[in-house]
Scaffold this active site. Structure first.
Site, mmCIF file in Angstrom:
data_model
loop_
_atom_site.group_PDB
_atom_site.id
_atom_site.type_symbol
_atom_site.label_atom_id
_atom_site.label_comp_id
_atom_site.label_asym_id
_atom_site.label_seq_id
_atom_site.Cartn_x
_atom_site.Cartn_y
_atom_site.Cartn_z
ATOM 1 N N ARG A 59 41.565 54.827 35.933
ATOM 2 C CA ARG A 59 42.702 55.191 35.086
ATOM 3 C C ARG A 59 43.134 54.070 34.153
ATOM 4 N NH1 ARG A 59 43.124 58.164 39.162
ATOM 5 N NH2 ARG A 59 42.704 56.226 40.201
ATOM 6 N N THR A 60 43.368 52.884 34.716
ATOM 7 C CA THR A 60 43.945 51.802 33.928
ATOM 8 C C THR A 60 43.009 51.405 32.782
ATOM 9 O OG1 THR A 60 45.062 51.054 35.915
ATOM 10 C CG2 THR A 60 44.996 49.498 34.097
ATOM 11 N N LYS A 87 26.550 34.775 37.616
ATOM 12 C CA LYS A 87 25.676 33.590 37.537
ATOM 13 C C LYS A 87 26.467 32.310 37.751
ATOM 14 C CE LYS A 87 22.724 35.906 34.158
ATOM 15 N NZ LYS A 87 22.335 35.909 32.751
ATOM 16 N N ARG A 109 42.097 42.664 34.316
ATOM 17 C CA ARG A 109 42.306 42.965 35.740
ATOM 18 C C ARG A 109 41.468 41.975 36.528
ATOM 19 N NH1 ARG A 109 42.456 48.599 38.789
ATOM 20 N NH2 ARG A 109 44.491 48.452 37.784
ATOM 21 N N HIS A 137 51.324 44.691 38.688
ATOM 22 C CA HIS A 137 50.615 45.663 37.842
ATOM 23 C C HIS A 137 51.688 46.206 36.885
ATOM 24 C CE1 HIS A 137 47.935 48.580 36.389
ATOM 25 N NE2 HIS A 137 47.583 49.208 37.486
#
Ligand code: ASP
Length: 309
Positions: A59-60, A87, A109, A137
């Site tokens: 969703r976000t 890496k 995020r 959030h």
């Protein structure tokens, strides 16, 4: 107030009540825009935004990308699973490499709490926190409280209970800050093991009996148990959790009033909420998702107008 008091959206903790009012007013306008036949505005034609997702999201990520495209920004997407992070590259190196391609804004995020704050101090771009571990959030809390305002007319004076895994939930913390800032009365409800000890210092009440909590509230925000953040067992079994803290039609019908039901998604149907509640007229879950685009357009637009000055 015509501009935000902050240059980044790192958490609700850093916002003033007036910032939220400005974001909501701007989102009202964008909500009207996205309901038009032509859903796009040219506002951010010269702005480039990088969406950096170091943790899973549906969703976000889609909501931010859509918001950016509706504002006509140039968008680049990055997901850690397919990047050089594997890496051994550091966060600052990854981000600085992306910024050297002339990016103005970063939506990030990240699994580590504080990752956005760290970035804002070390790179030259406007940062939006799209979820940092179990910390905050902020856009979720903005869209949640915007959806309460839309359904009930205001947030101030409303009684809101947040149910479930409060300990590991960034949605809980950001919602508590946003609700308190707007004058709501807030309680949390869940197993004692999933309620942090400091919670009352945030001006929040604690209720361990779901029925009592529901009888008290105007709005119940049902959270998902964050199994991915648990290294030990916080309750005996999922079945027992559901029996005590799951919301079903029977409990809802037994209350002597109507309440609004929310969920940030993803839903675990049959665990924290049954399908007959999630899909009922009491639930505003899809309104939350829809409002997410307008809220994110507002946040991006307001932050971008500060960069240009
Ligand atoms: N989607 C929300 C978050 O990213 C809630 C959840 O995952 O349960 O925190």
């Amino acid at each position: 107030m015509s501009e935000l008091s902050v240059d980044h959206l790192l958490g609700i903790k850093y916002l003033k009540k007036e910032d939220i009012e400005l974001i909501f007013k701007t989102a009202d306008h964008f909500k009207e825009v996205i309901n038009r036949p032509i859903k796009k505005v040219p506002s951010l034609r010269d702005v480039t935004i990088a969406n950096l997702f170091f943790e899973n999201s549906t969703r976000t990520r889609l909501s931010f990308e859509l918001a950016e495209k509706r504002l006509s920004a140039d968008v680049i997407n990055f997901s850690a699973a397919s990047s050089s992070v594997k890496k051994g590259e550091t966060l600052i190196d990854t981000v600085n490499n992306i910024l050297s391609m002339k990016v103005d804004m970063v939506v990030m995020r990240h699994p580590n709490p504080g990752a956005g704050i760290f970035l804002s101090k070390n790179v030259n771009a406007s940062i939006i926190n799209a979820g940092d571990g179990a910390h905050e959030h902020p856009t979720q809390a903005l869209l949640d409280t915007y959806s309460i305002r839309e359904r009930l007319g205001s947030v101030g004076g409303k009684k809101v209970v947040i149910v479930g895994d409060i300990l590991h939930s960034r949605v809980a913390l950001s919602n508590i800050f946003a609700l308190k800032l707007q004058g709501a009365d807030v309680k949390v409800c869940g197993p004692k093991t999933l309620i942090p000890k400091y919670i009352e210092s945030l001006g929040v009440g604690v209720e361990t009996d779901l029925r009592k909590a529901l009888q008290w509230c105007d709005v119940a925000n049902m959270l998902r148990v964050q199994n991915e953040r648990m290294d030990i067992s916080y309750f005996p079994t999922t079945r027992e959790y559901t029996q005590q803290f799951g919301l079903n039609k029977k409990i809802l019908d037994s209350l002597d009033k109507e309440i609004v039901v929310m969920h940030p998604g993803p839903i675990n149907r049959g665990v924290e909420i049954t399908s007959d509640v999630a899909d009922s007229e009491h639930a505003i879950i899809l309104n939350q998702v829809q409002n997410g685009v307008a809220i994110r357009m507002a946040v991006i637009y307001l932050l971008a107008s500060k960069i240009k000055q």
